[in-house]
Design a protein around this motif. Structure first.
Motif, mmCIF file in Angstrom:
data_model
loop_
_atom_site.group_PDB
_atom_site.id
_atom_site.type_symbol
_atom_site.label_atom_id
_atom_site.label_comp_id
_atom_site.label_asym_id
_atom_site.label_seq_id
_atom_site.Cartn_x
_atom_site.Cartn_y
_atom_site.Cartn_z
ATOM 1 N N ALA A 100 13.610 -24.921 9.656
ATOM 2 C CA ALA A 100 14.295 -24.316 8.522
ATOM 3 C C ALA A 100 14.324 -22.784 8.667
ATOM 4 C CB ALA A 100 13.577 -24.693 7.228
ATOM 5 N N PRO A 101 15.414 -22.132 8.234
ATOM 6 C CA PRO A 101 16.593 -22.680 7.545
ATOM 7 C C PRO A 101 17.676 -23.194 8.496
ATOM 8 C CG PRO A 101 16.808 -20.306 7.678
ATOM 9 C CD PRO A 101 15.482 -20.648 8.323
ATOM 10 N N TYR A 102 17.326 -23.379 9.756
ATOM 11 C CA TYR A 102 18.313 -23.806 10.759
ATOM 12 C C TYR A 102 18.153 -25.276 11.121
ATOM 13 C CZ TYR A 102 18.082 -18.774 11.010
ATOM 14 O OH TYR A 102 18.049 -17.439 10.668
ATOM 15 N N SER A 103 17.436 -25.995 10.275
ATOM 16 C CA SER A 103 17.117 -27.377 10.585
ATOM 17 C C SER A 103 18.358 -28.266 10.477
ATOM 18 C CB SER A 103 16.029 -27.874 9.623
ATOM 19 O OG SER A 103 16.392 -27.624 8.279
ATOM 20 N N THR A 104 18.564 -29.154 11.458
ATOM 21 C CA THR A 104 17.746 -29.169 12.666
ATOM 22 C C THR A 104 18.606 -28.971 13.927
ATOM 23 O OG1 THR A 104 17.946 -31.606 12.834
ATOM 24 C CG2 THR A 104 16.010 -30.736 11.699
ATOM 25 N N LEU A 105 19.905 -29.195 13.806
ATOM 26 C CA LEU A 105 20.783 -29.162 14.984
ATOM 27 C C LEU A 105 21.598 -27.862 15.029
ATOM 28 C CD1 LEU A 105 21.569 -30.939 17.470
ATOM 29 C CD2 LEU A 105 23.486 -31.789 16.104
ATOM 30 N N ASN A 106 20.936 -26.735 14.854
ATOM 31 C CA ASN A 106 21.649 -25.465 14.966
ATOM 32 C C ASN A 106 22.055 -25.211 16.410
ATOM 33 O OD1 ASN A 106 22.552 -22.727 14.638
ATOM 34 N ND2 ASN A 106 20.550 -22.094 15.394
ATOM 35 N N CYS A 107 23.334 -24.924 16.619
ATOM 36 C CA CYS A 107 23.844 -24.670 17.973
ATOM 37 C C CYS A 107 24.312 -23.232 18.162
ATOM 38 C CB CYS A 107 24.980 -25.635 18.293
ATOM 39 S SG CYS A 107 24.448 -27.350 18.472
ATOM 40 N N GLY A 108 23.953 -22.338 17.222
ATOM 41 C CA GLY A 108 24.378 -20.949 17.312
ATOM 42 C C GLY A 108 23.274 -20.034 17.801
ATOM 43 N N LEU A 109 23.514 -19.337 18.907
ATOM 44 C CA LEU A 109 22.544 -18.391 19.437
ATOM 45 C C LEU A 109 22.560 -17.058 18.687
ATOM 46 C CD1 LEU A 109 22.976 -18.980 23.277
ATOM 47 C CD2 LEU A 109 20.845 -19.241 22.001
ATOM 48 N N HIS A 110 23.588 -16.821 17.877
ATOM 49 C CA HIS A 110 23.732 -15.523 17.214
ATOM 50 C C HIS A 110 23.044 -15.467 15.853
ATOM 51 C CE1 HIS A 110 26.927 -18.027 15.681
ATOM 52 N NE2 HIS A 110 27.175 -17.168 14.716
ATOM 53 N N VAL A 111 22.427 -16.562 15.406
ATOM 54 C CA VAL A 111 21.614 -16.518 14.195
ATOM 55 C C VAL A 111 20.164 -16.293 14.619
ATOM 56 C CG1 VAL A 111 23.241 -17.954 12.935
ATOM 57 C CG2 VAL A 111 21.342 -19.039 14.116
ATOM 58 N N MET A 112 19.252 -16.206 13.660
ATOM 59 C CA MET A 112 17.873 -15.811 13.971
ATOM 60 C C MET A 112 16.980 -16.993 14.359
ATOM 61 S SD MET A 112 18.082 -12.589 13.741
ATOM 62 C CE MET A 112 16.373 -12.085 13.806
ATOM 63 N N ASP A 113 17.584 -18.007 14.894
ATOM 64 C CA ASP A 113 16.836 -19.173 15.367
ATOM 65 C C ASP A 113 16.193 -18.848 16.722
ATOM 66 O OD1 ASP A 113 15.850 -21.734 15.560
ATOM 67 O OD2 ASP A 113 17.797 -22.716 15.723
ATOM 68 N N LYS A 114 15.205 -19.644 17.103
ATOM 69 C CA LYS A 114 14.584 -19.479 18.416
ATOM 70 C C LYS A 114 15.573 -19.920 19.496
ATOM 71 C CE LYS A 114 9.903 -20.335 16.682
ATOM 72 N NZ LYS A 114 8.718 -21.232 16.747
ATOM 73 N N PRO A 115 15.855 -19.064 20.484
ATOM 74 C CA PRO A 115 16.839 -19.419 21.516
ATOM 75 C C PRO A 115 16.528 -20.730 22.217
ATOM 76 C CG PRO A 115 16.312 -17.091 21.641
ATOM 77 C CD PRO A 115 15.353 -17.689 20.649
#
Length: 281
Positions: free
Chosen positions: A42-57
């Motif tokens: 979260a907040p990218y749970s769970t199948l985030n496919c964007g590298l430009h957000v603050m998710d772990k690469p």
């Protein structure tokens, strides 16, 4: 009938595929990811496919690998661009194959539309409310994918994509199939006068009648407007020469269906991204 059909398989990401296309055109793969079935937190749970957000690469890359595994395509076929909400479209050759799949720096820069005739390339674009536009010419065997937010829509990225398919590969608009994928619907998309004026200008460019304009945008008592981006793009596709019978339009709203999709607007900008993909095996 909804053209984007939900696919739920144990141990795999939840996907939405254009089943009518896949049944009719063997060797084609095309669809849209959900937000379910990945490894992001979260907040990218769970199948985030964007590298430009603050998710772990490393989470994003793993999610992209899971998509490749689910549709049975090699990961090095997946090709991404760095989108800028414009109307620039590019031809993707084997030299660009695989760009952007593991880093933003290696992506095809400053493009929002992609076409290719090469087999073994999977074109990808990222979304969290904007409209994914899919193109397939079964005669010349050309595929295309475009990202149409309100800016790309009023800049007529539909026409830009079709024009490049025609000039580069000899596609005839009457042969091209198009699909409008999951995106924010008229039910949820309120815009201001600045956006509305650009939409009205785009409708004027295609000589839309008053009733056609009302199907795209309507004023509200609060001075804002409700915008139907999916319908605007359908009209632009038809104006570019695509037959109405060759256009598939989703009824899925990314804002309403928050269990299935990320929504930039509904979630206040802190959310993940889905991927639209299309490829020739």
């Amino acid at each position: 009938m909804e053209p984007f059909v939900k696919q739920v398989k144990e141990g795999q990401p939840v996907l939405f595929t254009i089943d009518t296309w896949l049944e009719q055109y063997k060797g084609l793969t095309a669809g849209f990811t959900s937000r379910q079935g990945g490894v992001s937190e979260a907040p990218y749970s769970t199948l985030n496919c964007g590298l430009h957000v603050m998710d772990k690469p490393e989470h994003v890359i793993r999610n992209r690998e899971l998509l490749a595994e689910a549709i049975g395509q090699p990961f090095d076929a997946f090709t991404y661009g760095e989108q800028v909400h414009g109307n620039e479209v590019t031809v993707v050759s084997l030299i660009e194959k695989g760009k952007g799949r593991t880093s933003r720096e290696s992506a095809i820069q400053a493009k929002d539309g992609f076409i290719t005739q090469e087999k073994g390339i999977v074109l990808c674009a990222q979304f969290a409310d904007c409209v994914p536009l899919f193109f397939y010419d079964p005669v010349q065997q050309v595929i295309g994918l475009s990202h149409a937010g309100w800016k790309g829509s009023v800049l007529n990225i539909s026409m830009a994509t079709i024009t490049l398919m025609t000039h580069t590969f000899g596609s005839q608009p009457s042969d091209i199939r198009a699909a409008i994928g999951p995106s924010i619907g008229v039910c949820c998309y309120e815009v201001d006068e600045t956006v509305a004026s650009r939409v009205y200008a785009a409708l004027h460019e295609i000589s839309a009648a008053p009733d056609e304009q009302l199907s795209v945008i309507r004023g509200k008592e609060n001075g804002k407007y409700m915008l139907n981006l999916q319908e605007l793009n359908r009209k632009l596709l038809e104006q570019a020469g695509i037959l109405s019978s060759h256009i598939e339009v989703t009824q899925l709203c990314t804002s309403c269906s928050s269990d299935d999709f990320f929504s930039h607007r509904k979630e206040g900008g802190s959310t993940g991204r889905m991927v639209a993909w299309i490829g020739l095996r």
